[in-house]
Design a protein around this motif. Structure first.
Motif, PDB file in Angstrom:
ATOM      1  N   LYS A 289       0.853  -1.184   0.000  1.00  0.00           N
ATOM      2  CA  LYS A 289       0.000   0.000   0.000  1.00  0.00           C
ATOM      3  C   LYS A 289       0.893   1.239   0.000  1.00  0.00           C
ATOM      4  CE  LYS A 289      -3.927  -2.028   2.358  1.00  0.00           C
ATOM      5  NZ  LYS A 289      -4.866  -1.899   3.478  1.00  0.00           N
ATOM      6  N   VAL A 290       0.516   2.204  -0.838  1.00  0.00           N
ATOM      7  CA  VAL A 290       1.251   3.460  -0.916  1.00  0.00           C
ATOM      8  C   VAL A 290       0.321   4.567  -0.458  1.00  0.00           C
ATOM      9  CG1 VAL A 290       2.484   5.069  -2.420  1.00  0.00           C
ATOM     10  CG2 VAL A 290       2.644   2.605  -2.844  1.00  0.00           C
ATOM     11  N   PHE A 291       0.729   5.266   0.584  1.00  0.00           N
ATOM     12  CA  PHE A 291      -0.054   6.354   1.161  1.00  0.00           C
ATOM     13  C   PHE A 291       0.528   7.671   0.664  1.00  0.00           C
ATOM     14  CE2 PHE A 291      -0.360   2.694   3.865  1.00  0.00           C
ATOM     15  CZ  PHE A 291      -1.693   2.656   4.223  1.00  0.00           C
ATOM     16  N   PHE A 292      -0.283   8.426  -0.085  1.00  0.00           N
ATOM     17  CA  PHE A 292       0.207   9.652  -0.718  1.00  0.00           C
ATOM     18  C   PHE A 292      -0.821  10.766  -0.579  1.00  0.00           C
ATOM     19  CE2 PHE A 292      -2.547   7.837  -3.800  1.00  0.00           C
ATOM     20  CZ  PHE A 292      -3.025   8.884  -4.575  1.00  0.00           C
ATOM     21  N   ASN A 293      -0.374  11.988  -0.816  1.00  0.00           N
ATOM     22  CA  ASN A 293      -1.220  13.167  -0.676  1.00  0.00           C
ATOM     23  C   ASN A 293      -1.775  13.560  -2.045  1.00  0.00           C
ATOM     24  OD1 ASN A 293      -2.424  15.577  -0.123  1.00  0.00           O
ATOM     25  ND2 ASN A 293      -0.579  16.607   0.578  1.00  0.00           N
ATOM     26  N   ASN A 294      -2.996  13.165  -2.307  1.00  0.00           N
ATOM     27  CA  ASN A 294      -3.621  13.445  -3.593  1.00  0.00           C
ATOM     28  C   ASN A 294      -4.015  14.912  -3.758  1.00  0.00           C
ATOM     29  OD1 ASN A 294      -4.564  12.211  -6.109  1.00  0.00           O
ATOM     30  ND2 ASN A 294      -6.590  12.828  -5.422  1.00  0.00           N
ATOM     31  N   SER A 295      -4.073  15.663  -2.668  1.00  0.00           N
ATOM     32  CA  SER A 295      -4.453  17.072  -2.772  1.00  0.00           C
ATOM     33  C   SER A 295      -3.263  17.970  -3.132  1.00  0.00           C
ATOM     34  CB  SER A 295      -5.116  17.552  -1.488  1.00  0.00           C
ATOM     35  OG  SER A 295      -4.202  17.525  -0.433  1.00  0.00           O
ATOM     36  N   CYS A 296      -2.064  17.420  -3.115  1.00  0.00           N
ATOM     37  CA  CYS A 296      -0.861  18.156  -3.532  1.00  0.00           C
ATOM     38  C   CYS A 296      -0.667  17.924  -5.030  1.00  0.00           C
ATOM     39  CB  CYS A 296       0.342  17.647  -2.755  1.00  0.00           C
ATOM     40  SG  CYS A 296       1.946  18.141  -3.407  1.00  0.00           S
ATOM     41  N   LYS A 297      -0.642  19.012  -5.816  1.00  0.00           N
ATOM     42  CA  LYS A 297      -0.523  18.872  -7.281  1.00  0.00           C
ATOM     43  C   LYS A 297       0.722  18.102  -7.688  1.00  0.00           C
ATOM     44  CE  LYS A 297      -2.572  23.260  -8.650  1.00  0.00           C
ATOM     45  NZ  LYS A 297      -2.320  24.474  -9.421  1.00  0.00           N
ATOM     46  N   ILE A 298       1.844  18.414  -7.062  1.00  0.00           N
ATOM     47  CA  ILE A 298       3.102  17.753  -7.418  1.00  0.00           C
ATOM     48  C   ILE A 298       3.049  16.271  -7.060  1.00  0.00           C
ATOM     49  CG2 ILE A 298       5.586  17.678  -6.907  1.00  0.00           C
ATOM     50  CD1 ILE A 298       5.374  20.782  -6.579  1.00  0.00           C
ATOM     51  N   CYS A 299       2.584  15.975  -5.846  1.00  0.00           N
ATOM     52  CA  CYS A 299       2.482  14.578  -5.401  1.00  0.00           C
ATOM     53  C   CYS A 299       1.547  13.790  -6.312  1.00  0.00           C
ATOM     54  CB  CYS A 299       1.965  14.512  -3.966  1.00  0.00           C
ATOM     55  SG  CYS A 299       2.895  15.519  -2.792  1.00  0.00           S
ATOM     56  N   ARG A 300       0.384  14.387  -6.581  1.00  0.00           N
ATOM     57  CA  ARG A 300      -0.621  13.730  -7.424  1.00  0.00           C
ATOM     58  C   ARG A 300      -0.077  13.449  -8.823  1.00  0.00           C
ATOM     59  NH1 ARG A 300      -4.633  17.053  -6.672  1.00  0.00           N
ATOM     60  NH2 ARG A 300      -4.023  18.458  -8.351  1.00  0.00           N
TER      61      ARG A 300
ATOM     62  N   LEU B 241       4.943  22.417   3.965  1.00  0.00           N
ATOM     63  CA  LEU B 241       4.575  23.791   4.307  1.00  0.00           C
ATOM     64  C   LEU B 241       3.497  24.325   3.365  1.00  0.00           C
ATOM     65  CD1 LEU B 241       8.018  25.443   5.136  1.00  0.00           C
ATOM     66  CD2 LEU B 241       6.254  24.657   6.737  1.00  0.00           C
ATOM     67  N   LYS B 242       3.649  24.000   2.094  1.00  0.00           N
ATOM     68  CA  LYS B 242       2.693  24.461   1.087  1.00  0.00           C
ATOM     69  C   LYS B 242       1.310  23.835   1.293  1.00  0.00           C
ATOM     70  CE  LYS B 242       2.176  24.599  -3.936  1.00  0.00           C
ATOM     71  NZ  LYS B 242       1.284  23.591  -4.437  1.00  0.00           N
ATOM     72  N   ASN B 243       1.274  22.588   1.736  1.00  0.00           N
ATOM     73  CA  ASN B 243       0.022  21.840   1.793  1.00  0.00           C
ATOM     74  C   ASN B 243      -0.538  21.646   3.205  1.00  0.00           C
ATOM     75  OD1 ASN B 243      -0.393  21.033  -1.066  1.00  0.00           O
ATOM     76  ND2 ASN B 243       1.636  20.166  -0.762  1.00  0.00           N
ATOM     77  N   LYS B 244       0.121  22.134   4.224  1.00  0.00           N
ATOM     78  CA  LYS B 244      -0.338  21.837   5.581  1.00  0.00           C
ATOM     79  C   LYS B 244      -1.680  22.464   5.936  1.00  0.00           C
ATOM     80  CE  LYS B 244       2.098  25.317   8.279  1.00  0.00           C
ATOM     81  NZ  LYS B 244       3.006  25.520   9.381  1.00  0.00           N
ATOM     82  N   LYS B 245      -2.110  23.443   5.150  1.00  0.00           N
ATOM     83  CA  LYS B 245      -3.418  24.054   5.416  1.00  0.00           C
ATOM     84  C   LYS B 245      -4.562  23.054   5.258  1.00  0.00           C
ATOM     85  CE  LYS B 245      -3.744  25.963   0.757  1.00  0.00           C
ATOM     86  NZ  LYS B 245      -2.405  25.761   0.254  1.00  0.00           N
ATOM     87  N   GLN B 246      -4.301  21.950   4.585  1.00  0.00           N
ATOM     88  CA  GLN B 246      -5.348  20.947   4.408  1.00  0.00           C
ATOM     89  C   GLN B 246      -5.541  20.079   5.654  1.00  0.00           C
ATOM     90  OE1 GLN B 246      -3.349  18.824   1.211  1.00  0.00           O
ATOM     91  NE2 GLN B 246      -3.450  16.965   2.377  1.00  0.00           N
TER      92      GLN B 246
END
Length: 117
Positions: A2-13, A107-112
């Motif tokens: 299983k890979v846990f990733f941040n789909n709300s981050c454009k770069i990660c997605r 830092l860029k995405n922590k608001k989520q």
């Protein structure tokens, strides 16, 4: 695995979507965005999950640069990345570079993150 990733981050997605296109049946892609099940399964809180990529394989949680090695090793098209970045001196550089990039993405995405009130 299983890979846990941040789909709300454009770069990660964007990066994960490249890997998903390879349709590897042994990989389950799990979005960590507001996902309490992911927190329970990994024993990581939302900040920790947002901070780094996580992989769960054989009951073990792997994070950060090492998690990318696990992903690349499973995907034939990206196995060359695994072979290169697992080299000890290269991995050390990669690990520190990853932490720097991951910190700024955090830092860029922590608001989520869920607001505790």
């Amino acid at each position: 695995m299983k890979v846990f990733f941040n789909n709300s981050c454009k770069i990660c997605r964007s990066e994960i979507n490249l890997y998903k296109k390879e349709n590897i049946k042994d990989i389950d892609w799990i979005d960590i965005t507001n996902n309490s099940d992911a927190e329970k399964e990994t024993s990581r809180n939302d900040k920790e999950l947002l901070r780094r990529l996580h992989v769960k394989e054989n009951g073990k949680i792997i994070e950060g640069a090492e998690a990318f090695l696990y992903v690349w090793k499973k995907i034939p098209k990206y196995k060359f990345l695994y072979k290169f970045f697992k080299l000890p001196i290269i991995f050390s550089i990669f690990k520190y570079g990853y932490e720097i990039v991951a910190f700024f993405l955090y830092l860029k995405n922590k608001k989520q993150l869920k607001k505790l009130s």
